[in-house]
Design a protein around this motif. Structure first.
Motif, PDB file in Angstrom:
ATOM      1  N   ALA A   1      51.013  40.411  46.494  1.00  0.00           N
ATOM      2  CA  ALA A   1      49.596  40.659  46.199  1.00  0.00           C
ATOM      3  C   ALA A   1      49.088  41.942  46.838  1.00  0.00           C
TER       4      ALA A   1
ATOM      5  N   ASP B   1      44.837  39.822  40.915  1.00  0.00           N
ATOM      6  CA  ASP B   1      44.195  38.673  40.265  1.00  0.00           C
ATOM      7  C   ASP B   1      44.508  38.585  38.773  1.00  0.00           C
TER       8      ASP B   1
ATOM      9  N   SER C   1      47.718  36.363  43.351  1.00  0.00           N
ATOM     10  CA  SER C   1      46.868  35.915  44.462  1.00  0.00           C
ATOM     11  C   SER C   1      46.687  34.406  44.446  1.00  0.00           C
TER      12      SER C   1
END
Length: 318
Positions: free
Chosen positions: A140, A147, A237
């Motif tokens: 991430a 996202d 995420s």
């Protein structure tokens, strides 16, 4: 994460995989990344302090109470592959496969060390949920789109998808004393076998549910060389949260036995993660900085490998 039927999101992978396969990591991991990392799947050592573990034959001969007592005394700890090589008298290599590392030539399973301890081998194509979260945390921080991306599952996992299967149209008479437990189990097995045989000739095909819905089971798949996947839209995420299994669309009744993703990539394609069911490790292609971060991450048994690496003993089998 939500299922998506837009499998074109994975078209970019197809042209960067070797087809036909050449026996390198690019049979499953796409070319074109600056660096590649191999994350070795978890291994665990089981032992009883100040006591030698019994043989498997001895365990099989124990009463239920004896086995319960044995298992209550067993201590388990993670074992790195480098430690395993030392235990089994081999030399660790970033490209070694588990069988060569442990000199195990029989069917993969629990191994017994020279000291008599038990070693649980790595699972092909599978990481435990906590390790998925550990890896996702690193991934991430090495993308501009933490996202937004794609998470995929290989569609060959047993029970994942529903499908049309034969259901018996006739039962078979079984005789015997119903109070006899052994006879009951025998008759139950015999009945299933007989019904399966009868169904092969006269049975009707009906829909049987899997973990995923009928819509997803019948929906489009991403077809890559030798593998087909179900796609879900979701950011890495989400997987970095230790509770990611609670929201996973493929969560079944047994949440402790949830499948780990087979493919993950962000929308900016900064990296890709591949857990192929034929391999005892997960491959990640990305930047040199990402590779260094994964290797340095506590809790991961990860090693950097060269591009076009051939894993010791085998490539990916189909």
């Amino acid at each position: 994460m939500e299922w998506t039927g837009d499998v074109s999101a994975g078209d970019w992978l197809r042209g960067r995989l070797d087809d036909p396969p050449r026996g390198t990591i690019h049979d499953v991991a796409p070319r074109g990344f600056e660096a590649y990392v191999r994350i070795l799947h978890p291994v665990h050592l089981e032992r009883i302090p100040n006591e030698r573990m019994p043989s498997f034959d001895a365990v099989a001969a124990m009463t239920d109470a004896g086995r319960e007592s044995l298992f209550s005394r067993i201590e388990e700890r993670p074992l790195t592959w480098r430690e395993a090589a030392g235990i089994f008298g081999t030399e660790f290599s970033p490209l070694a496969d588990w069988e060569h590392l442990t000199r195990s030539t029989e069917t993969p399973g629990v191994l017994v060390t020279p000291a008599g301890d038990w070693v649980n081998p790595p699972l092909g194509g599978e990481l435990d949920p906590a390790q998925v979260a550990e890896i996702a945390t690193v991934l991430a921080s090495h993308t501009a789109a933490p996202d937004d991306g794609v998470v995929a599952l290989w569609d060959g996992h047993p029970g994942l998808l529903g499908g049309m299967r034969v259901r018996s149209s006739r039962t078979v008479y079984q005789a015997g004393d119903p109070s006899d437990a052994n006879l009951h189990r025998h008759n139950e097995m015999l009945g299933r076998s007989a019904k399966d045989l009868w169904s092969a000739v006269t049975g009707k095909r009906t829909w049987h549910d899997g973990i995923l819905s009928r819509e997803i089971s019948a929906g489009p798949r991403l077809e890559l060389p030798g593998r087909t996947h179900v796609l879900f839209r979701g950011g890495v995420s989400e997987l970095a949260d230790l509770e990611w299994t609670d929201a996973a669309p493929w969560r079944g009744e047994d949440a402790d036995d949830i499948l780990s993703p087979s493919l993950i990539w962000p929308d900016d394609r900064a990296w890709v993660l591949v857990s192929d069911p034929d391999l005892d490790s997960t491959l990640v292609g990305g930047s040199a900085a990402l590779a260094a971060a994964l290797v340095a991450r506590a809790g991961l048994d990860a090693v950097e490998i060269p591009a076009d690496a051939v894993l010791d003993g085998h490539g990916v089998t189909r």
